[in-house]
Design a protein around this motif. Structure first.
Motif, PDB file in Angstrom:
ATOM      1  N   SER A 138      -4.675  44.136 -80.076  1.00 35.59           N
ATOM      2  CA  SER A 138      -4.359  43.869 -81.476  1.00 35.59           C
ATOM      3  C   SER A 138      -3.673  45.099 -82.066  1.00 35.59           C
ATOM      4  O   SER A 138      -3.669  46.177 -81.474  1.00 35.59           O
ATOM      5  N   LEU A 139      -3.121  44.920 -83.263  1.00 38.18           N
ATOM      6  CA  LEU A 139      -2.438  46.055 -83.900  1.00 38.18           C
ATOM      7  C   LEU A 139      -3.419  47.161 -84.265  1.00 38.18           C
ATOM      8  O   LEU A 139      -3.033  48.316 -84.445  1.00 38.18           O
ATOM      9  N   VAL A 140      -4.707  46.819 -84.348  1.00 36.81           N
ATOM     10  CA  VAL A 140      -5.722  47.845 -84.624  1.00 36.81           C
ATOM     11  C   VAL A 140      -6.035  48.627 -83.351  1.00 36.81           C
ATOM     12  O   VAL A 140      -6.056  49.859 -83.339  1.00 36.81           O
ATOM     13  N   GLY A 141      -6.236  47.899 -82.261  1.00 37.66           N
ATOM     14  CA  GLY A 141      -6.624  48.554 -81.011  1.00 37.66           C
ATOM     15  C   GLY A 141      -5.463  49.186 -80.270  1.00 37.66           C
ATOM     16  O   GLY A 141      -5.643  50.148 -79.522  1.00 37.66           O
ATOM     17  N   PRO A 143      -1.846  49.925 -81.604  1.00 34.73           N
ATOM     18  CA  PRO A 143      -0.773  49.856 -82.618  1.00 34.73           C
ATOM     19  C   PRO A 143       0.590  50.246 -82.046  1.00 34.73           C
ATOM     20  O   PRO A 143       0.680  50.738 -80.916  1.00 34.73           O
ATOM     21  N   GLY A 144       1.627  50.027 -82.827  1.00 35.25           N
ATOM     22  CA  GLY A 144       2.966  50.449 -82.420  1.00 35.25           C
ATOM     23  C   GLY A 144       2.958  51.925 -82.048  1.00 35.25           C
ATOM     24  O   GLY A 144       2.328  52.743 -82.722  1.00 35.25           O
ATOM     25  N   GLY A 145       3.639  52.270 -80.959  1.00 31.77           N
ATOM     26  CA  GLY A 145       3.647  53.654 -80.505  1.00 31.77           C
ATOM     27  C   GLY A 145       2.552  53.958 -79.495  1.00 31.77           C
ATOM     28  O   GLY A 145       2.378  55.108 -79.106  1.00 31.77           O
ATOM     29  N   SER A 146       1.833  52.922 -79.045  1.00 28.48           N
ATOM     30  CA  SER A 146       0.788  53.140 -78.041  1.00 28.48           C
ATOM     31  C   SER A 146       1.383  53.050 -76.638  1.00 28.48           C
ATOM     32  O   SER A 146       2.344  52.320 -76.404  1.00 28.48           O
ATOM     33  N   ILE A 157      -1.029  49.219 -64.051  1.00 32.43           N
ATOM     34  CA  ILE A 157       0.207  49.157 -64.842  1.00 32.43           C
ATOM     35  C   ILE A 157       0.227  50.318 -65.833  1.00 32.43           C
ATOM     36  O   ILE A 157      -0.792  50.974 -66.069  1.00 32.43           O
ATOM     37  N   VAL A 158       1.405  50.571 -66.383  1.00 31.67           N
ATOM     38  CA  VAL A 158       1.506  51.365 -67.602  1.00 31.67           C
ATOM     39  C   VAL A 158       1.987  50.394 -68.672  1.00 31.67           C
ATOM     40  O   VAL A 158       2.961  49.667 -68.472  1.00 31.67           O
ATOM     41  N   LEU A 159       1.256  50.349 -69.768  1.00 30.12           N
ATOM     42  CA  LEU A 159       1.575  49.418 -70.844  1.00 30.12           C
ATOM     43  C   LEU A 159       2.030  50.206 -72.065  1.00 30.12           C
ATOM     44  O   LEU A 159       1.370  51.161 -72.470  1.00 30.12           O
ATOM     45  N   MET A 160       3.154  49.802 -72.624  1.00 26.02           N
ATOM     46  CA  MET A 160       3.689  50.484 -73.811  1.00 26.02           C
ATOM     47  C   MET A 160       3.988  49.465 -74.885  1.00 26.02           C
ATOM     48  O   MET A 160       4.404  48.341 -74.587  1.00 26.02           O
ATOM     49  N   ARG A 161       3.746  49.878 -76.127  1.00 27.85           N
ATOM     50  CA  ARG A 161       4.141  49.051 -77.260  1.00 27.85           C
ATOM     51  C   ARG A 161       4.936  49.968 -78.190  1.00 27.85           C
ATOM     52  O   ARG A 161       4.359  50.666 -79.030  1.00 27.85           O
ATOM     53  N   PRO A 162       6.258  50.001 -78.050  1.00 22.86           N
ATOM     54  CA  PRO A 162       7.061  50.972 -78.802  1.00 22.86           C
ATOM     55  C   PRO A 162       6.907  50.843 -80.317  1.00 22.86           C
ATOM     56  O   PRO A 162       6.882  51.845 -81.020  1.00 22.86           O
ATOM     57  N   ALA A 163       6.809  49.624 -80.832  1.00 23.23           N
ATOM     58  CA  ALA A 163       6.693  49.433 -82.282  1.00 23.23           C
ATOM     59  C   ALA A 163       5.650  48.358 -82.545  1.00 23.23           C
ATOM     60  O   ALA A 163       5.069  47.805 -81.612  1.00 23.23           O
ATOM     61  N   VAL A 167       6.371  43.283 -78.825  1.00 22.82           N
ATOM     62  CA  VAL A 167       7.228  43.516 -77.656  1.00 22.82           C
ATOM     63  C   VAL A 167       6.567  44.609 -76.819  1.00 22.82           C
ATOM     64  O   VAL A 167       6.503  45.769 -77.239  1.00 22.82           O
ATOM     65  N   PHE A 168       6.060  44.221 -75.662  1.00 22.21           N
ATOM     66  CA  PHE A 168       5.367  45.167 -74.781  1.00 22.21           C
ATOM     67  C   PHE A 168       6.245  45.463 -73.572  1.00 22.21           C
ATOM     68  O   PHE A 168       6.968  44.606 -73.093  1.00 22.21           O
ATOM     69  N   ARG A 169       6.132  46.679 -73.103  1.00 21.63           N
ATOM     70  CA  ARG A 169       6.805  47.054 -71.867  1.00 21.63           C
ATOM     71  C   ARG A 169       5.723  47.316 -70.828  1.00 21.63           C
ATOM     72  O   ARG A 169       4.796  48.096 -71.061  1.00 21.63           O
ATOM     73  N   VAL A 170       5.843  46.659 -69.696  1.00 24.65           N
ATOM     74  CA  VAL A 170       4.887  46.803 -68.600  1.00 24.65           C
ATOM     75  C   VAL A 170       5.608  47.470 -67.447  1.00 24.65           C
ATOM     76  O   VAL A 170       6.682  47.028 -67.052  1.00 24.65           O
TER      77      VAL A 170
END
Ligand SMILES: [Zn+2]
Lengths: 195, 98
Positions: A138-141, A143-146, A157-163, A167-170
């Motif tokens: 969730s955006l709480v757990g 947030p963008g930039g995680s 995996i490496v999981l990224m959420r730029p904003a 939109v997640f990058r795996v």
């Protein structure tokens, strides 16, 4: 041996995974183009004060992502960063990092071809990732930039959420790419479509 | 799912972690000076308490750092996690809490 150095006989690089996009209502899963990637390690003291190297922001908290122009960094641990940039910049990035850290103890490894990246985007993206990833997305757990290392099913995996957009990058190691892609596609297929 | 509080990443799901056995066991400085019995004790003999136990854990699928944890082997509750090379705010009280 001279002819081996020519481009005609240079090794052809095959993509680790050439899967078509998975497009369902609420989610799109796409294999991302190749990128230059580096793993950077610094000693504890240097890591605590590191600011920026070769255009990569290092001064972000653990498990955060930062992007400067076309170069992005993800701090995966107290003294470990995953760095990424355009594929053609690999040589330049390596040289810039070496120049910036000359004389300092550090470790930098080119892992460009070790990993495959996917985009998982759409309103259902977090639900689909949660089919195999136990993190609170969730955006709480998350947030963008995680950005963090984690697992998806049986694969790391490496999981990224730029904003904050969904939109997640795996990223996963190339030998897991088929599994990770199939896992995500199956989760997307089973996800109730919401439009 | 049980959450384990990584000293670097905060609370994270247990499947990202691996346990590395009992913590705070110093490797003997001069193994060559030890007899087989003492060496075997160092290698294999652990306290195995029912109760509070100091353990090494690694956040394998996260920051990949080792750290220490106090865990109750009876309730599976994590009491405290703390960085390698540091001491917990309380020590395991011997063999058992019960
Ligand atoms: Zn961690």
């Amino acid at each position: 041996m001279a002819e081996l150095a020519g481009s005609a006989s240079a090794a052809r690089r095959q993509p680790a995974l050439a899967a078509p996009p998975v497009l369902w209502a609420g989610v799109a899963i796409q294999v991302l183009p190749d990128e230059a990637r580096f793993s950077l390690r610094l000693p504890k003291a240097a890591a605590a004060t590191a600011a920026e190297v070769a255009g990569f922001s290092l001064a972000v908290p653990v498990n955060r992502y930062a992007k400067n122009d076309q170069r992005w960094s993800a701090r995966l641990g107290p003294n470990e960063w995953l760095l990424g940039g355009p594929e053609g910049d690999g040589g330049a990035i390596a040289a810039e990092i070496e120049a910036a850290l000359a004389g300092q103890i550090h470790g930098v490894t080119d892992i460009s071809h070790r990993q495959v990246a996917f985009d998982v985007a759409g309103a259902e993206a977090a639900n689909i990732l949660n089919a195999g990833c136990p993190l609170d997305l969730s955006l709480v757990g998350f947030p963008g930039g995680s950005a963090t290392r984690s697992i998806l099913g049986k694969a790391e995996i490496v999981l990224m959420r730029p904003a904050s957009a969904p939109v997640f990058r795996v990223e996963c190691w190339r030998s897991f790419a088929e599994y990770v892609h199939a896992f995500l596609a199956e989760a997307a297929r089973d996800c109730p479509a919401r439009e | 799912m049980l959450l384990i509080d990584c000293p670097y990443c905060g609370p994270r799901p247990e499947v990202e972690f691996r346990c590395g056995g009992e913590a705070h066991i110093a490797r003997p400085a001069q193994p060559a000076d030890m007899d087989d019995k003492a060496w075997a004790e160092f290698l294999f003999i652990r306290s195995n308490p029912k109760g509070v136990h100091a353990e090494r854990w690694i956040h394998q699928h996260g920051c990949q750092r080792w750290f220490n944890a106090l865990r109750d082997t009876y309730t599976d509750a994590f009491i405290e996690t703390y960085e390698m090379g540091t001491k917990p705010s309380r020590l395991p009280d011997g063999r058992t809490t019960r």
